[in-house]
Design a protein around this motif. Sequence first.
Motif, short mmCIF file in Angstrom:
data_model
loop_
_atom_site.label_atom_id
_atom_site.label_comp_id
_atom_site.label_asym_id
_atom_site.label_seq_id
_atom_site.Cartn_x
_atom_site.Cartn_y
_atom_site.Cartn_z
N MET A 1 34.18 -41.30 -48.43
CA MET A 1 35.44 -40.70 -48.89
C MET A 1 35.48 -39.23 -48.49
N ALA A 2 36.69 -38.75 -48.18
CA ALA A 2 36.87 -37.36 -47.82
C ALA A 2 36.58 -36.47 -49.03
N THR A 3 35.91 -35.35 -48.81
CA THR A 3 35.64 -34.40 -49.87
C THR A 3 36.91 -33.62 -50.20
N GLU A 4 36.85 -32.85 -51.30
CA GLU A 4 38.01 -32.05 -51.68
C GLU A 4 38.35 -31.02 -50.63
N SER A 5 37.33 -30.40 -50.03
CA SER A 5 37.60 -29.41 -48.98
C SER A 5 38.19 -30.06 -47.74
N GLU A 6 37.75 -31.28 -47.44
CA GLU A 6 38.32 -32.00 -46.30
C GLU A 6 39.78 -32.36 -46.57
N LYS A 7 40.06 -32.80 -47.80
CA LYS A 7 41.45 -33.11 -48.15
C LYS A 7 42.33 -31.88 -48.10
N THR A 8 41.81 -30.75 -48.53
CA THR A 8 42.58 -29.50 -48.47
C THR A 8 42.91 -29.13 -47.03
N LEU A 9 41.94 -29.29 -46.15
CA LEU A 9 42.18 -29.00 -44.73
C LEU A 9 43.24 -29.93 -44.17
N ILE A 10 43.13 -31.20 -44.46
CA ILE A 10 44.10 -32.17 -43.94
C ILE A 10 45.50 -31.85 -44.47
N ASP A 11 45.59 -31.49 -45.73
CA ASP A 11 46.89 -31.18 -46.34
C ASP A 11 47.52 -29.93 -45.74
N SER A 12 46.72 -29.07 -45.11
CA SER A 12 47.25 -27.84 -44.51
C SER A 12 47.92 -28.07 -43.16
N VAL A 13 47.74 -29.26 -42.60
CA VAL A 13 48.28 -29.56 -41.27
C VAL A 13 49.68 -30.15 -41.39
N PRO A 14 50.66 -29.61 -40.64
CA PRO A 14 52.00 -30.22 -40.65
C PRO A 14 51.93 -31.66 -40.18
N THR A 15 52.76 -32.50 -40.73
CA THR A 15 52.72 -33.92 -40.38
C THR A 15 54.04 -34.42 -39.79
N GLY A 16 54.94 -33.49 -39.48
CA GLY A 16 56.22 -33.88 -38.92
C GLY A 16 56.25 -33.77 -37.41
N LEU A 17 57.42 -33.92 -36.85
CA LEU A 17 57.65 -33.70 -35.43
C LEU A 17 58.01 -32.23 -35.25
N PHE A 18 57.51 -31.62 -34.18
CA PHE A 18 57.80 -30.20 -33.93
C PHE A 18 58.78 -30.12 -32.77
N ILE A 19 60.04 -29.86 -33.08
CA ILE A 19 61.10 -29.90 -32.08
C ILE A 19 61.96 -28.65 -32.21
N GLY A 20 62.09 -27.91 -31.14
CA GLY A 20 62.93 -26.71 -31.14
C GLY A 20 62.49 -25.67 -32.14
N GLY A 21 61.18 -25.60 -32.39
CA GLY A 21 60.65 -24.61 -33.31
C GLY A 21 60.71 -25.01 -34.77
N GLN A 22 61.13 -26.24 -35.07
CA GLN A 22 61.27 -26.71 -36.45
C GLN A 22 60.46 -27.99 -36.67
N TRP A 23 59.89 -28.09 -37.88
CA TRP A 23 59.22 -29.33 -38.26
C TRP A 23 60.23 -30.25 -38.91
N ARG A 24 60.21 -31.51 -38.50
CA ARG A 24 61.17 -32.47 -39.05
C ARG A 24 60.55 -33.86 -39.16
#
Length: 487
Positions: A1-24
């Motif tokens: 299982m991912a540790t709390e620090s690993e989960k925090t790192l993952i949560d810091s990453v955007p998970t959308g599409l990056f189009i025209g300077g915007q996350w969507r």
Amino acid sequence: MATESEKTLIDSVPTGLFIGGQWRDSSDGATIKVEDPATGEVLTEVADATVADGTAALDAAVAAQADWAATPPRDRGEILRRAFEAITARADDFAMLMTLEMGKPLAESRGEVTYGAEFFRWFSEEAVRIHGRWSTAPNGATRLMTMKQPVGPTLMITPWNFPLAMGTRKIGPALAAGCTMVVKPASQTPLTMLALADLLTECGVPAGVLNVITTHRTGDVMEPLIRDPRLRKLTFTGSTPVGKALVEQSAEQLLRVSMELGGNAPFLVFGDADVDKAVEGAMLAKMRNIGEACTAANRFLVHESVAEEFSRKFADRMAGLTVGRGTEDGVTVGPLIDDKARAKVTELVDEAREKGATVLVGGSATGDRGYFFEPTVLADVPTDARLFREEIFGPVAPISTFSTDDEAIAKANDTEYGLVAYAFTENLSRMIRVSEALEFGMVGINQGIVSNPSAPFGGVKHSGFGREGGFEGIEEYLETKYVGIAP
């Protein structure tokens, strides 16, 4: 299982599409699960782009092209330099992210961060060295001027095995040359590229210059972009069958194309080689990235006079490796990317056994979860075994022997691929003769790693065309224009 620090790192990453300077989000709200291959655990979910999302990303790249091409080369270079420094400062986070989504041990991931960041430093320096020439026509009647201009909007499709470096190796020269881009990372390992897009925005890349879309509907989303007349270049790193299909699609618009495709690298050990040095090189050439690299040594061709010694020492080194989750201390071999990859490696090893190969160490899948395979050395492998014909992409080293230089070269060249070859010999004349005779785009002499941001990376035959890195790398993103001037 991912540790709390690993989960925090993952949560810091955007998970959308990056189009025209915007996350969507994806236009239909669909997502892709990102899995930890060491545990099978779902780390997070990212947007799953549609055809409409892909078109929107190209729209943004096209809209930004003219302004980015007009941006002073020094300004483009300074952005790349800042990006190099930012990645270096956040090396631990990028390394952990790659280990979580791809599986390689942290030491390997840290090495990739160093390697990947270096492309930004290299091309930050190349941005200001784009030049043309001026001359007088032979008859003296006109003046001849040539200039280099950016190719234009580029589609970049990157693989899962080097989530950072395969992106920076393409993005770096494109930014330096003045090209905008749409990047499609592999659906298995999208997080590193999404984090990189966020970093590049912080470093000053303008909106629309870099667009990132994640999708598992790759063919449906990519093909309309490849056939769109506004796209001017396609660059792809991945398998040869997929590369061939993309080249066919690219022909409709006569795109500039760079293809870095599969490999079947021979590793030659001649009778005069320093065997200990050859074993050390073999460990690097075979086990870098768990063997999941197009540059990985795929076939070991060893002179019969040193075959027993080399095989024994190589097997001993492989037996000493530690298999496990890449985040754990002391682990030197992580999991393969997924169950399909492990099944293929198992099938190749089993087929070689049936043909008479001897297992010196390893030979089986291992672990009660995740996609692990034992570091494996096989001796007496017949050259008609599939292991010698197909890219293994795993921690398996098949060994065969040769008796003469001509035989070694013939066996090495007996493949449709031509990415990289390795050779170990202490004889200078042999070094030169073998290097010239090997039908590969890159040759490593007495070393097990050839990849270098300051050198041209690429292959011949079914391993593709075009070069990434080195002075040649930026040329892939530049067109030459000739202007005739009457004085």
